[in-house]
Design an enzyme around this catalytic site. Structure first.
Site, PDB file in Angstrom:
ATOM      1  N   ASP A  48      24.723  43.822  43.507  1.00 19.60           N
ATOM      2  CA  ASP A  48      24.973  43.337  44.875  1.00 19.60           C
ATOM      3  C   ASP A  48      26.322  42.627  44.951  1.00 19.60           C
ATOM      4  O   ASP A  48      26.511  41.585  44.325  1.00 19.60           O
ATOM      5  CB  ASP A  48      23.856  42.366  45.276  1.00 19.60           C
ATOM      6  CG  ASP A  48      24.026  41.860  46.698  1.00 19.60           C
ATOM      7  OD1 ASP A  48      23.725  42.637  47.624  1.00 19.60           O
ATOM      8  OD2 ASP A  48      24.488  40.714  46.885  1.00 19.60           O
ATOM      9  N   TYR A  53      33.001  38.170  48.267  1.00 21.84           N
ATOM     10  CA  TYR A  53      32.850  37.711  46.872  1.00 21.84           C
ATOM     11  C   TYR A  53      34.133  37.975  46.073  1.00 21.84           C
ATOM     12  O   TYR A  53      34.264  37.496  44.953  1.00 21.84           O
ATOM     13  CB  TYR A  53      31.677  38.405  46.167  1.00 21.84           C
ATOM     14  CG  TYR A  53      30.312  38.191  46.773  1.00 21.84           C
ATOM     15  CD1 TYR A  53      30.107  37.272  47.797  1.00 21.84           C
ATOM     16  CD2 TYR A  53      29.209  38.910  46.321  1.00 21.84           C
ATOM     17  CE1 TYR A  53      28.849  37.096  48.358  1.00 21.84           C
ATOM     18  CE2 TYR A  53      27.948  38.725  46.869  1.00 21.84           C
ATOM     19  CZ  TYR A  53      27.782  37.831  47.893  1.00 21.84           C
ATOM     20  OH  TYR A  53      26.532  37.656  48.443  1.00 21.84           O
ATOM     21  N   LYS A  82      29.077  44.392  51.320  1.00 22.61           N
ATOM     22  CA  LYS A  82      28.886  43.850  52.676  1.00 22.61           C
ATOM     23  C   LYS A  82      30.207  43.652  53.399  1.00 22.61           C
ATOM     24  O   LYS A  82      31.209  43.274  52.781  1.00 22.61           O
ATOM     25  CB  LYS A  82      28.163  42.489  52.602  1.00 22.61           C
ATOM     26  CG  LYS A  82      26.945  42.504  51.706  1.00 22.61           C
ATOM     27  CD  LYS A  82      26.227  41.170  51.653  1.00 22.61           C
ATOM     28  CE  LYS A  82      25.275  41.128  50.478  1.00 22.61           C
ATOM     29  NZ  LYS A  82      25.884  40.691  49.225  1.00 22.61           N
ATOM     30  N   HIS A 114      27.398  41.387  56.782  1.00 24.53           N
ATOM     31  CA  HIS A 114      27.042  40.210  55.979  1.00 24.53           C
ATOM     32  C   HIS A 114      26.427  39.071  56.802  1.00 24.53           C
ATOM     33  O   HIS A 114      25.484  38.418  56.375  1.00 24.53           O
ATOM     34  CB  HIS A 114      28.295  39.709  55.251  1.00 24.53           C
ATOM     35  CG  HIS A 114      28.005  38.905  54.027  1.00 24.53           C
ATOM     36  ND1 HIS A 114      28.840  38.870  52.940  1.00 24.53           N
ATOM     37  CD2 HIS A 114      26.976  38.080  53.707  1.00 24.53           C
ATOM     38  CE1 HIS A 114      28.322  38.089  52.002  1.00 24.53           C
ATOM     39  NE2 HIS A 114      27.209  37.587  52.451  1.00 24.53           N
TER      40      HIS A 114
HETATM   41  P1  NAP Z   1      20.110  32.563  42.655  1.00 25.82           P
HETATM   42  O1  NAP Z   1      20.076  33.919  42.058  1.00 25.82           O
HETATM   43  O2  NAP Z   1      18.914  31.997  43.331  1.00 25.82           O
HETATM   44  O3  NAP Z   1      20.527  31.501  41.535  1.00 25.82           O
HETATM   45  C1  NAP Z   1      21.689  31.654  40.763  1.00 25.82           C
HETATM   46  C2  NAP Z   1      21.863  30.351  39.983  1.00 25.82           C
HETATM   47  O4  NAP Z   1      20.729  30.166  39.129  1.00 25.82           O
HETATM   48  C3  NAP Z   1      23.086  30.358  39.115  1.00 25.82           C
HETATM   49  O5  NAP Z   1      23.636  29.055  39.172  1.00 25.82           O
HETATM   50  C4  NAP Z   1      22.532  30.624  37.714  1.00 25.82           C
HETATM   51  O6  NAP Z   1      23.332  29.969  36.758  1.00 25.82           O
HETATM   52  C5  NAP Z   1      21.144  30.035  37.774  1.00 25.82           C
HETATM   53  N1  NAP Z   1      20.172  30.795  36.964  1.00 25.82           N
HETATM   54  C6  NAP Z   1      20.087  32.143  36.839  1.00 25.82           C
HETATM   55  N2  NAP Z   1      19.072  32.477  36.033  1.00 25.82           N
HETATM   56  C7  NAP Z   1      18.488  31.317  35.642  1.00 25.82           C
HETATM   57  C8  NAP Z   1      17.387  31.027  34.798  1.00 25.82           C
HETATM   58  N3  NAP Z   1      16.700  31.993  34.189  1.00 25.82           N
HETATM   59  N4  NAP Z   1      17.068  29.708  34.596  1.00 25.82           N
HETATM   60  C9  NAP Z   1      17.779  28.733  35.202  1.00 25.82           C
HETATM   61  N5  NAP Z   1      18.825  28.960  36.021  1.00 25.82           N
HETATM   62  C10 NAP Z   1      19.181  30.238  36.239  1.00 25.82           C
HETATM   63  O7  NAP Z   1      21.304  32.346  43.695  1.00 25.82           O
HETATM   64  P2  NAP Z   1      22.398  33.203  44.432  1.00 25.82           P
HETATM   65  O8  NAP Z   1      23.484  33.612  43.499  1.00 25.82           O
HETATM   66  O9  NAP Z   1      22.726  32.416  45.635  1.00 25.82           O
HETATM   67  O10 NAP Z   1      21.644  34.525  44.930  1.00 25.82           O
HETATM   68  C11 NAP Z   1      21.579  35.700  44.156  1.00 25.82           C
HETATM   69  C12 NAP Z   1      22.462  36.803  44.730  1.00 25.82           C
HETATM   70  O11 NAP Z   1      22.060  37.124  46.041  1.00 25.82           O
HETATM   71  C13 NAP Z   1      23.946  36.434  44.862  1.00 25.82           C
HETATM   72  O12 NAP Z   1      24.633  36.459  43.625  1.00 25.82           O
HETATM   73  C14 NAP Z   1      24.388  37.465  45.858  1.00 25.82           C
HETATM   74  O13 NAP Z   1      24.594  38.732  45.220  1.00 25.82           O
HETATM   75  C15 NAP Z   1      23.194  37.508  46.806  1.00 25.82           C
HETATM   76  N6  NAP Z   1      23.345  36.561  47.942  1.00 25.82           N
HETATM   77  C16 NAP Z   1      23.572  37.089  49.187  1.00 25.82           C
HETATM   78  C17 NAP Z   1      23.781  36.249  50.267  1.00 25.82           C
HETATM   79  C18 NAP Z   1      24.020  36.827  51.631  1.00 25.82           C
HETATM   80  O14 NAP Z   1      24.501  36.092  52.521  1.00 25.82           O
HETATM   81  N7  NAP Z   1      23.709  38.086  51.846  1.00 25.82           N
HETATM   82  C19 NAP Z   1      23.760  34.850  50.097  1.00 25.82           C
HETATM   83  C20 NAP Z   1      23.504  34.338  48.831  1.00 25.82           C
HETATM   84  C21 NAP Z   1      23.295  35.212  47.767  1.00 25.82           C
HETATM   85  P3  NAP Z   1      24.053  30.771  35.543  1.00 25.82           P
HETATM   86  O15 NAP Z   1      24.956  31.766  36.164  1.00 25.82           O
HETATM   87  O16 NAP Z   1      24.752  29.666  34.811  1.00 25.82           O
HETATM   88  O17 NAP Z   1      22.938  31.401  34.749  1.00 25.82           O
END
Ligand code: NAP
Length: 288
Positions: A48, A53, A82, A114
């Site tokens: 994704d 990004y 997006k 997005h």
């Molecule tokens: P997330 O996946 O909920 O959390 C990522 C965070 O959690 C990072 O800081 C990561 O740190 C940590 N983490 C990952 N695995 C872990 C584990 N097993 N134990 C403890 N901590 C862990 O947050 P997100 O990045 O916001 O969301 C995921 C994806 O969704 C994004 O990367 C993006 O592709 C997409 N997204 C889309 C939108 C939108 O507007 N459409 C908005 C937000 C996100 P480390 O990297 O240090 O492991």
């Protein structure tokens, strides 16, 4: 849309893995390449990205370089990107073509608007609505040309979804929004169900903050799985695709182990009872 244990069939006929890899905040070529390598090894087949990004080119390059190493081809992976809010409206065609060119993977499997709003317009500005319609028309055109295999939206509210569904030629295949036990999005899920739109979760780990929630920790102890696996399993067990992001190869591997265990009904209910409307990401709900 129907679902099997590891993938969902979008109504355009495209099959999408339930597990995808989030790439937000992975920007440098080295970081993207290391994470994509670990993700392919761990079994992720969906990635994704987004124009904002600033990693579409890096993701495309990393995949082209790493797919052969893992015995895979372009057709084995599912790429989402997006359209940024600066490109909503008359710039949408140009923005989407820019994503296609930066990724340079021939086509994009799923392309989303997005955000419902347009950069530099007040959230109450009525031009937001016209811009959304113009963006959608551009995506429909590129879909018809086979350049975007499926098209959808992100961060839309129920009102935005209804507006789109009433005016579009091609209905959205998917809605990507924040979704986790503290933010269950009941109304949006109902709208998606009603119109056959796949509902996809982002920030399933609450950006990392939910892994220390006491209830999540207790369920994790009960089922001898990590808190992150519990949070991700809670979503996929409901048929909701997830996109965990990590830059750490051990966590990348750990987060992918979701399909060899089941949460009991009691644990599913305990997690769902955490719903309190708490968001970890920015709110799109007031955009007209
Ligand atoms: P997330 O996946 O909920 O959390 C990522 C965070 O959690 C990072 O800081 C990561 O740190 C940590 N983490 C990952 N695995 C872990 C584990 N097993 N134990 C403890 N901590 C862990 O947050 P997100 O990045 O916001 O969301 C995921 C994806 O969704 C994004 O990367 C993006 O592709 C997409 N997204 C889309 C939108 C939108 O507007 N459409 C908005 C937000 C996100 P480390 O990297 O240090 O492991």
């Amino acid at each position: 849309m129907s679902s099997s244990s590891h993938s969902v069939l979008l109504k355009t006929g495209v099959q999408m893995p339930l597990l995808g890899f989030g790439t937000y905040k992975l920007v440098s070529p080295e970081d993207v390449s290391r994470a994509v390598d670990a993700a392919l090894l761990a079994g992720y087949r969906a990635f994704d990205s987004a124009a904002v990004y600033l990693n579409e080119a890096e993701l495309g390059r990393a995949l082209k370089q790493l797919l052969p190493k893992h015995g895979l081809t372009r057709e084995d992976v599912f790429i989402t990107s997006k359209l940024g809010s600066k490109d909503q409206g008359e710039r949408a065609m140009e923005g989407a073509l820019h994503s296609l060119s930066d990724l340079d993977m021939g086509y994009i499997d799923l392309y989303l608007i997005h955000w419902p709003g347009t950069l530099d317009l007040e959230i109450t500005d009525p031009r937001n609505s016209g811009n959304r319609a113009e963006s959608w028309a551009a995506l429909e055109e590129l879909h018809a040309q086979g350049k975007l295999k499926a098209i959808g939206v992100s961060n839309y509210t129920p009102a935005h979804m209804r507006e789109l569904i009433q005016s579009c030629k091609i209905p959205p295949a998917l809605l990507q929004v924040e979704f986790h036990p503290k933010f269950c999005q009941t109304e949006l899920r109902k709208v998606c169900e009603e119109y056959g739109v796949c509902f996809q979760a982002y920030s399933s780990l609450g950006k990392g903050d939910l892994v220390t929630d006491p209830v999540v920790l207790e369920v994790s102890k009960n089922c001898e799985r990590t808190p992150a696996q519990v949070l991700l399993r809670w979503a996929v067990q409901q048929g909701v695709p997830v996109l965990p992001k990590s830059s750490n190869p051990d966590r990348i591997k750990d987060n992918a182990r979701l399909f060899d265990f089941t949460l009991s009904d009691r644990d599913m209910d305990r997690l769902s009872a955490l719903d309190c409307g708490h968001k970890f990401c920015r709110d799109a709900s007031q955009v007209v």
